[in-house]
Design a protein around this motif. Structure first.
Motif, PDB file in Angstrom:
ATOM      1  N   TRP A  32       0.863  -1.133  -0.313  1.00 21.41           N
ATOM      2  CA  TRP A  32      -0.237  -0.230  -0.379  1.00 21.41           C
ATOM      3  C   TRP A  32       1.049   1.284   0.574  1.00 21.41           C
ATOM      4  CZ3 TRP A  32      -5.077  -0.621   0.583  1.00 21.41           C
ATOM      5  CH2 TRP A  32      -5.734  -0.839  -0.168  1.00 21.41           C
ATOM      6  N   THR A  33      -0.046   2.445  -0.166  1.00 28.31           N
ATOM      7  CA  THR A  33       1.235   3.444  -0.237  1.00 28.31           C
ATOM      8  C   THR A  33       0.820   4.668   0.785  1.00 28.31           C
ATOM      9  OG1 THR A  33      -0.777   4.644  -1.921  1.00 28.31           O
ATOM     10  CG2 THR A  33       1.334   3.650  -2.998  1.00 28.31           C
ATOM     11  N   PRO A  34       0.884   4.309   2.005  1.00 34.92           N
ATOM     12  CA  PRO A  34       0.570   5.193   2.876  1.00 34.92           C
ATOM     13  C   PRO A  34       1.472   6.472   3.592  1.00 34.92           C
ATOM     14  CG  PRO A  34       1.796   3.212   3.854  1.00 34.92           C
ATOM     15  CD  PRO A  34       1.947   3.327   2.176  1.00 34.92           C
ATOM     16  N   ASP A  35       1.176   7.373   3.876  1.00 38.15           N
ATOM     17  CA  ASP A  35       1.663   8.501   3.851  1.00 38.15           C
ATOM     18  C   ASP A  35       2.749   8.501   4.250  1.00 38.15           C
ATOM     19  OD1 ASP A  35      -0.956   9.665   3.409  1.00 38.15           O
ATOM     20  OD2 ASP A  35      -1.690  10.566   5.041  1.00 38.15           O
ATOM     21  N   ASP A  36       3.994   7.575   5.258  1.00 40.19           N
ATOM     22  CA  ASP A  36       5.073   8.022   6.137  1.00 40.19           C
ATOM     23  C   ASP A  36       6.021   6.876   5.037  1.00 40.19           C
ATOM     24  OD1 ASP A  36       3.553   5.333   5.715  1.00 40.19           O
ATOM     25  OD2 ASP A  36       4.704   5.516   8.160  1.00 40.19           O
ATOM     26  N   VAL A  37       5.506   6.286   3.957  1.00 42.89           N
ATOM     27  CA  VAL A  37       6.651   5.586   2.871  1.00 42.89           C
ATOM     28  C   VAL A  37       7.569   6.277   2.506  1.00 42.89           C
ATOM     29  CG1 VAL A  37       5.579   6.042   0.634  1.00 42.89           C
ATOM     30  CG2 VAL A  37       5.888   4.222   0.874  1.00 42.89           C
ATOM     31  N   LYS A  38       9.122   5.185   2.494  1.00 39.43           N
ATOM     32  CA  LYS A  38       9.926   5.883   2.094  1.00 39.43           C
ATOM     33  C   LYS A  38      10.874   5.291   1.388  1.00 39.43           C
ATOM     34  CE  LYS A  38      10.338   7.490   7.363  1.00 39.43           C
ATOM     35  NZ  LYS A  38      11.015   7.669   8.427  1.00 39.43           N
ATOM     36  N   PRO A  39      11.499   6.099   0.565  1.00 37.90           N
ATOM     37  CA  PRO A  39      12.665   5.806  -0.573  1.00 37.90           C
ATOM     38  C   PRO A  39      12.964   4.633   0.019  1.00 37.90           C
ATOM     39  CG  PRO A  39      13.316   8.163  -0.360  1.00 37.90           C
ATOM     40  CD  PRO A  39      11.821   7.922   0.872  1.00 37.90           C
ATOM     41  N   PRO A  40      13.700   3.865  -0.677  1.00 37.80           N
ATOM     42  CA  PRO A  40      15.353   2.681   0.182  1.00 37.80           C
ATOM     43  C   PRO A  40      16.569   4.098   0.754  1.00 37.80           C
ATOM     44  CG  PRO A  40      14.888   2.060  -2.062  1.00 37.80           C
ATOM     45  CD  PRO A  40      13.997   3.426  -2.159  1.00 37.80           C
ATOM     46  N   THR A  41      17.111   3.310   1.677  1.00 35.53           N
ATOM     47  CA  THR A  41      18.142   3.818   2.811  1.00 35.53           C
ATOM     48  C   THR A  41      19.369   3.015   2.323  1.00 35.53           C
ATOM     49  OG1 THR A  41      16.845   3.402   4.099  1.00 35.53           O
ATOM     50  CG2 THR A  41      18.795   3.984   5.052  1.00 35.53           C
ATOM     51  N   TYR A  42      20.276   4.948   1.884  1.00 33.62           N
ATOM     52  CA  TYR A  42      21.987   4.775   1.774  1.00 33.62           C
ATOM     53  C   TYR A  42      22.156   3.883   3.442  1.00 33.62           C
ATOM     54  CZ  TYR A  42      21.529   6.664  -2.772  1.00 33.62           C
ATOM     55  OH  TYR A  42      21.157   6.737  -4.217  1.00 33.62           O
ATOM     56  N   LEU A  43      22.539   3.024   3.231  1.00 33.02           N
ATOM     57  CA  LEU A  43      23.994   2.741   4.610  1.00 33.02           C
ATOM     58  C   LEU A  43      24.897   3.849   3.976  1.00 33.02           C
ATOM     59  CD1 LEU A  43      23.289  -0.481   4.886  1.00 33.02           C
ATOM     60  CD2 LEU A  43      22.299   0.806   5.987  1.00 33.02           C
ATOM     61  N   PRO A  89      26.997   8.080  -1.394  1.00 34.59           N
ATOM     62  CA  PRO A  89      25.760   7.322  -2.895  1.00 34.59           C
ATOM     63  C   PRO A  89      26.811   6.381  -3.257  1.00 34.59           C
ATOM     64  CG  PRO A  89      26.896   8.848  -3.537  1.00 34.59           C
ATOM     65  CD  PRO A  89      28.239   8.977  -1.951  1.00 34.59           C
ATOM     66  N   LEU A  90      27.105   5.639  -2.286  1.00 32.94           N
ATOM     67  CA  LEU A  90      27.647   4.161  -3.288  1.00 32.94           C
ATOM     68  C   LEU A  90      27.222   3.205  -2.467  1.00 32.94           C
ATOM     69  CD1 LEU A  90      31.790   5.167  -2.367  1.00 32.94           C
ATOM     70  CD2 LEU A  90      29.973   5.423  -4.249  1.00 32.94           C
ATOM     71  N   ILE A  91      26.593   2.738  -1.341  1.00 34.40           N
ATOM     72  CA  ILE A  91      26.320   1.633  -1.073  1.00 34.40           C
ATOM     73  C   ILE A  91      24.685   1.635  -0.115  1.00 34.40           C
ATOM     74  CG2 ILE A  91      26.361   0.128   0.896  1.00 34.40           C
ATOM     75  CD1 ILE A  91      29.159   1.111   0.825  1.00 34.40           C
ATOM     76  N   VAL A  92      23.503   1.250  -1.201  1.00 35.27           N
ATOM     77  CA  VAL A  92      21.512   1.158  -1.064  1.00 35.27           C
ATOM     78  C   VAL A  92      21.950   0.215  -0.184  1.00 35.27           C
ATOM     79  CG1 VAL A  92      20.133   1.458  -1.694  1.00 35.27           C
ATOM     80  CG2 VAL A  92      21.781   2.365  -3.133  1.00 35.27           C
ATOM     81  N   GLN A  93      20.837  -0.370   1.296  1.00 35.36           N
ATOM     82  CA  GLN A  93      20.506  -0.995   1.389  1.00 35.36           C
ATOM     83  C   GLN A  93      20.264  -2.217   1.371  1.00 35.36           C
ATOM     84  OE1 GLN A  93      17.759   0.373   5.312  1.00 35.36           O
ATOM     85  NE2 GLN A  93      18.794  -1.555   6.316  1.00 35.36           N
ATOM     86  N   LEU A 107      31.783   1.338   9.919  1.00 29.00           N
ATOM     87  CA  LEU A 107      31.786   1.145  11.385  1.00 29.00           C
ATOM     88  C   LEU A 107      31.911   2.544  12.573  1.00 29.00           C
ATOM     89  CD1 LEU A 107      32.331  -1.236  12.857  1.00 29.00           C
ATOM     90  CD2 LEU A 107      34.528  -0.613  12.900  1.00 29.00           C
ATOM     91  N   LEU A 108      32.829   3.435  12.379  1.00 27.00           N
ATOM     92  CA  LEU A 108      32.674   4.405  13.741  1.00 27.00           C
ATOM     93  C   LEU A 108      31.419   5.357  13.519  1.00 27.00           C
ATOM     94  CD1 LEU A 108      36.292   5.888  11.639  1.00 27.00           C
ATOM     95  CD2 LEU A 108      35.766   3.947  14.144  1.00 27.00           C
ATOM     96  N   MET A 168      36.666  12.122   2.310  1.00 24.66           N
ATOM     97  CA  MET A 168      35.688  11.684   1.047  1.00 24.66           C
ATOM     98  C   MET A 168      34.599  12.202   0.834  1.00 24.66           C
ATOM     99  SD  MET A 168      36.674   7.997   1.062  1.00 24.66           S
ATOM    100  CE  MET A 168      36.879   7.199  -0.134  1.00 24.66           C
ATOM    101  N   GLY A 169      33.650  13.322   1.907  1.00 25.54           N
ATOM    102  CA  GLY A 169      32.376  14.115   1.476  1.00 25.54           C
ATOM    103  C   GLY A 169      31.251  12.348   2.134  1.00 25.54           C
ATOM    104  N   LEU A 170      31.493  11.602   2.101  1.00 28.77           N
ATOM    105  CA  LEU A 170      30.619  10.532   2.182  1.00 28.77           C
ATOM    106  C   LEU A 170      29.972  10.675   3.145  1.00 28.77           C
ATOM    107  CD1 LEU A 170      33.054   7.724   0.898  1.00 28.77           C
ATOM    108  CD2 LEU A 170      31.692   9.040  -0.745  1.00 28.77           C
ATOM    109  N   LYS A 171      28.314   9.665   3.056  1.00 26.83           N
ATOM    110  CA  LYS A 171      27.092  10.108   4.298  1.00 26.83           C
ATOM    111  C   LYS A 171      27.523   9.164   4.943  1.00 26.83           C
ATOM    112  CE  LYS A 171      25.949  14.812   2.264  1.00 26.83           C
ATOM    113  NZ  LYS A 171      24.706  15.218   1.354  1.00 26.83           N
ATOM    114  N   PRO A 172      27.888   8.562   6.073  1.00 25.29           N
ATOM    115  CA  PRO A 172      27.405   7.200   6.772  1.00 25.29           C
ATOM    116  C   PRO A 172      25.772   7.467   7.303  1.00 25.29           C
ATOM    117  CG  PRO A 172      29.265   8.196   8.138  1.00 25.29           C
ATOM    118  CD  PRO A 172      28.762   9.239   6.352  1.00 25.29           C
ATOM    119  N   LEU A 173      25.001   6.766   8.045  1.00 24.61           N
ATOM    120  CA  LEU A 173      24.092   6.560   8.754  1.00 24.61           C
ATOM    121  C   LEU A 173      24.795   7.244  10.520  1.00 24.61           C
ATOM    122  CD1 LEU A 173      22.123   3.805   7.956  1.00 24.61           C
ATOM    123  CD2 LEU A 173      22.117   5.613   7.156  1.00 24.61           C
TER     124      LEU A 173
END
Length: 362
Positions: free
Chosen positions: A55-66, A69-73, A99-100, A107-112
């Motif tokens: 279903w498409t509820p209001d809180d549906v979110k796009p896939p998560t990047y771990l 822009p290199l690693i998609v969960q 990990l950290l 490198m300007g990458l964005k981890p969780l």
């Protein structure tokens, strides 16, 4: 632990014989019980995953990047490149950013915001090599902190080693597996269809996020390259980056660029990423810095025609013919791209028919 074919009568009889030899203090018809259990196991295996109602509820979110822009969960993410292009090393660096988590990484990458553990599955090198790379990276981080990476040496294709790897993923609580490298992990004839189909089927059973390191074909002069082997290696991946390295002979520095060759289905192609790595071999140390790939001639040649024209026109106004000659592209390609850039409000044409940048923005 033994491997038994539940579909054969001999396999079932072997199971019944083994449990009878346990001499349990109760009387059980093991043949009937084994028959029942085997049939149930086979039936459940054939059913596969249950159907889900989406279903498409209001809180549906796009896939998560771990790691954006290199690693998609939950995706098979691939970095491919020439042999010796620093693929294994960059995978080690990415594992520690996760990990950290290393939020202010150069490198300007964005981890969780939370720590994400990786499991390094190695078909190519050895534990000492990976440990040394970790140590060099550790000395380049200020303040210096201990680094950690679960590691396993592998010698069988992923599909043949699936049960053991699945257990290691569970034991280490790894959310990402690093596969180094695709060809050896896939096994078989890489140019045939069966090899990628078997590999991705095994990877899907693991149901985890994967960073897969792969090689490219021998033709290194082709501007746009792909993963070596059958086209299904690229088709099965969901986020593909090409890694290129530039290093002068004898130099303690190297430039690296990552070019986005296949975006995830919910996103668009990302701009190229660039880094500079400096080695201090005397102290066993390496530092990683951000580096604009447009500033390296060898990398600029791999970018799209639009970007190459933008960079060229920073030196002054040029005609379409001059642009085509300078970039070694056809006049038709030059004119079409110039027309697109002009319509986007990026170029201006003077009275002599030459084009220049409307602003200094790139």
């Amino acid at each position: 632990r033994i491997r038994i074919n539940l579909l054969t009568q001999r396999g079932r009889s072997d199971i019944a014989k083994r449990v009878k030899e346990l001499s349990l203090p109760i009387e059980i018809n093991w043949n009937d019980l084994v028959e029942l259990v085997c049939n149930e196991v086979i039936e459940r295996a054939r059913q596969g995953e249950p159907v889900q109602e989406l279903w498409t509820p209001d809180d549906v979110k796009p896939p998560t990047y771990l790691l954006h822009p290199l690693i998609v969960q939950h995706y098979p993410n691939v970095i491919f490149g020439d042999p010796g292009s620093w693929k294994s090393s960059i995978a080690v660096v990415l594992s520690q950013i996760l990990l950290l988590p290393w939020q202010d990484n150069p490198m300007g990458l964005k981890p969780l915001e939370r720590s994400v553990k990786c499991l390094f599955l190695d078909w190519e090198t050895d534990a000492d090599t990976i440990r040394w790379q970790l140590k060099m990276l550790q000395k380049g981080i200020e303040p210096e902190i201990p680094l950690f990476l679960p590691y396993r040496r592998c010698d069988q294709p992923l599909a043949s080693d699936l049960e053991q790897i699945e257990q290691h993923v569970a034991d280490t609580k790894a959310e990402v597996i690093i596969i180094d490298s695709l060809g050896l992990a896939a096994g078989g004839e890489l140019k045939e269809t069966q090899s990628p189909l078997t590999f991705y089927a095994a990877l899907r059973k693991l149901n985890t996020t994967a960073l897969i390191l792969a090689h490219n074909p021998k033709d290194r002069e082709t501007k746009t390259r792909s993963i070596y082997g059958n086209q299904f290696f690229t088709a099965g991946a969901r986020n593909v980056w090409e890694l290129r390295k530039n290093q002068e002979t004898g130099s303690d520095e190297l430039d690296i660029a990552l070019f986005h060759r296949k975006p995830p289905p919910f996103s668009k192609l990302h701009i190229p990423l660039g880094f500079k790595v400096k080695f201090d071999n005397e102290n066993g140390k390496m530092n990683i810095l951000h580096r604009d790939p447009k500033n390296v001639t060898e990398f600029l040649e791999q970018m799209g025609t639009r970007q190459r024209i933008r960079e060229l026109l920073k030196t002054g106004k040029l005609s379409p013919s001059e642009i085509a000659e300078s970039l070694d592209i056809s006049k038709a390609n030059a004119r079409k791209t110039i027309f697109d850039l002009k319509n986007r409000g990026e170029l201006i044409k003077d009275n002599e028919g030459k084009y220049g940048l409307l602003s200094k923005e790139t």
